[in-house]
Scaffold this motif. Sequence first.
Motif, PDB file in Angstrom:
ATOM      1  N   THR A 177      -0.512  18.700   9.689  1.00 37.96           N
ATOM      2  CA  THR A 177      -0.693  18.257   8.303  1.00 37.96           C
ATOM      3  C   THR A 177       0.617  18.307   7.525  1.00 37.96           C
ATOM      4  O   THR A 177       0.823  17.508   6.623  1.00 37.96           O
ATOM      5  N   GLU A 178       1.499  19.219   7.878  1.00 41.85           N
ATOM      6  CA  GLU A 178       2.778  19.327   7.170  1.00 41.85           C
ATOM      7  C   GLU A 178       3.662  18.104   7.395  1.00 41.85           C
ATOM      8  O   GLU A 178       4.562  17.844   6.610  1.00 41.85           O
ATOM      9  N   GLY A 179       3.390  17.342   8.435  1.00 40.52           N
ATOM     10  CA  GLY A 179       4.144  16.125   8.684  1.00 40.52           C
ATOM     11  C   GLY A 179       3.634  14.941   7.888  1.00 40.52           C
ATOM     12  O   GLY A 179       4.198  13.849   7.964  1.00 40.52           O
ATOM     13  N   MET A 180       2.597  15.138   7.097  1.00 40.11           N
ATOM     14  CA  MET A 180       1.994  14.063   6.318  1.00 40.11           C
ATOM     15  C   MET A 180       2.432  14.173   4.860  1.00 40.11           C
ATOM     16  O   MET A 180       2.660  15.269   4.352  1.00 40.11           O
ATOM     17  N   SER A 181       2.502  13.039   4.185  1.00 39.62           N
ATOM     18  CA  SER A 181       2.803  13.070   2.754  1.00 39.62           C
ATOM     19  C   SER A 181       1.564  13.552   1.998  1.00 39.62           C
ATOM     20  O   SER A 181       0.440  13.524   2.516  1.00 39.62           O
ATOM     21  N   ARG A 182       1.782  13.940   0.771  1.00 41.04           N
ATOM     22  CA  ARG A 182       0.674  14.378  -0.086  1.00 41.04           C
ATOM     23  C   ARG A 182      -0.361  13.259  -0.234  1.00 41.04           C
ATOM     24  O   ARG A 182      -1.558  13.501  -0.167  1.00 41.04           O
ATOM     25  N   ASP A 183       0.114  12.024  -0.415  1.00 41.79           N
ATOM     26  CA  ASP A 183      -0.803  10.893  -0.528  1.00 41.79           C
ATOM     27  C   ASP A 183      -1.625  10.703   0.742  1.00 41.79           C
ATOM     28  O   ASP A 183      -2.828  10.439   0.670  1.00 41.79           O
ATOM     29  N   GLU A 184      -0.991  10.835   1.898  1.00 43.82           N
ATOM     30  CA  GLU A 184      -1.721  10.671   3.167  1.00 43.82           C
ATOM     31  C   GLU A 184      -2.808  11.731   3.312  1.00 43.82           C
ATOM     32  O   GLU A 184      -3.931  11.424   3.726  1.00 43.82           O
ATOM     33  N   VAL A 185      -2.486  12.966   2.956  1.00 44.80           N
ATOM     34  CA  VAL A 185      -3.478  14.046   3.043  1.00 44.80           C
ATOM     35  C   VAL A 185      -4.661  13.727   2.134  1.00 44.80           C
ATOM     36  O   VAL A 185      -5.820  13.832   2.546  1.00 44.80           O
TER      37      VAL A 185
END
Length: 137
Positions: free
Chosen positions: A104-112
């Motif tokens: 999850t840390e590899g994802m942007s805030r928007d993606e999450v």
Amino acid sequence: MATNVQLEVLATPAINPEKIYRIADRARGVQTIAPPEELNCRPLSHGNSIHNLMAGYPNDASYESFASALNDLTTSELTEILAIAWVGRGVYSAGEWLQAVMETEGMSRDEVCRVLTASPLLPDYLEQGIGAFDIIR
């Protein structure tokens, strides 16, 4: 003869359990989950307020409440929410917690936010994820 004992440490979520339950409760109240491309989850600011986020949902107070609860989370809390949902869904086990968080840390805030809001079963996944760690309300 010396024995080599390895202790396996079970990492657990650092987020306050009440925040997990708050997100689950708010998500449960949403009747229609927004399509992923319609969510823009960012910290509230002058140019990007919850009112702008909700422009397409003028009559959905439950969605506004859910989106606001997501926006209230720090980025690390938001990524933990997604990782907990993945544990609850069975994508990862509780013993694979660090791996789930790293993904999850590899994802942007928007993606999450898009992933979270695209799941109509999010409340169930969060509750099952919480149960996997024996987190009690």
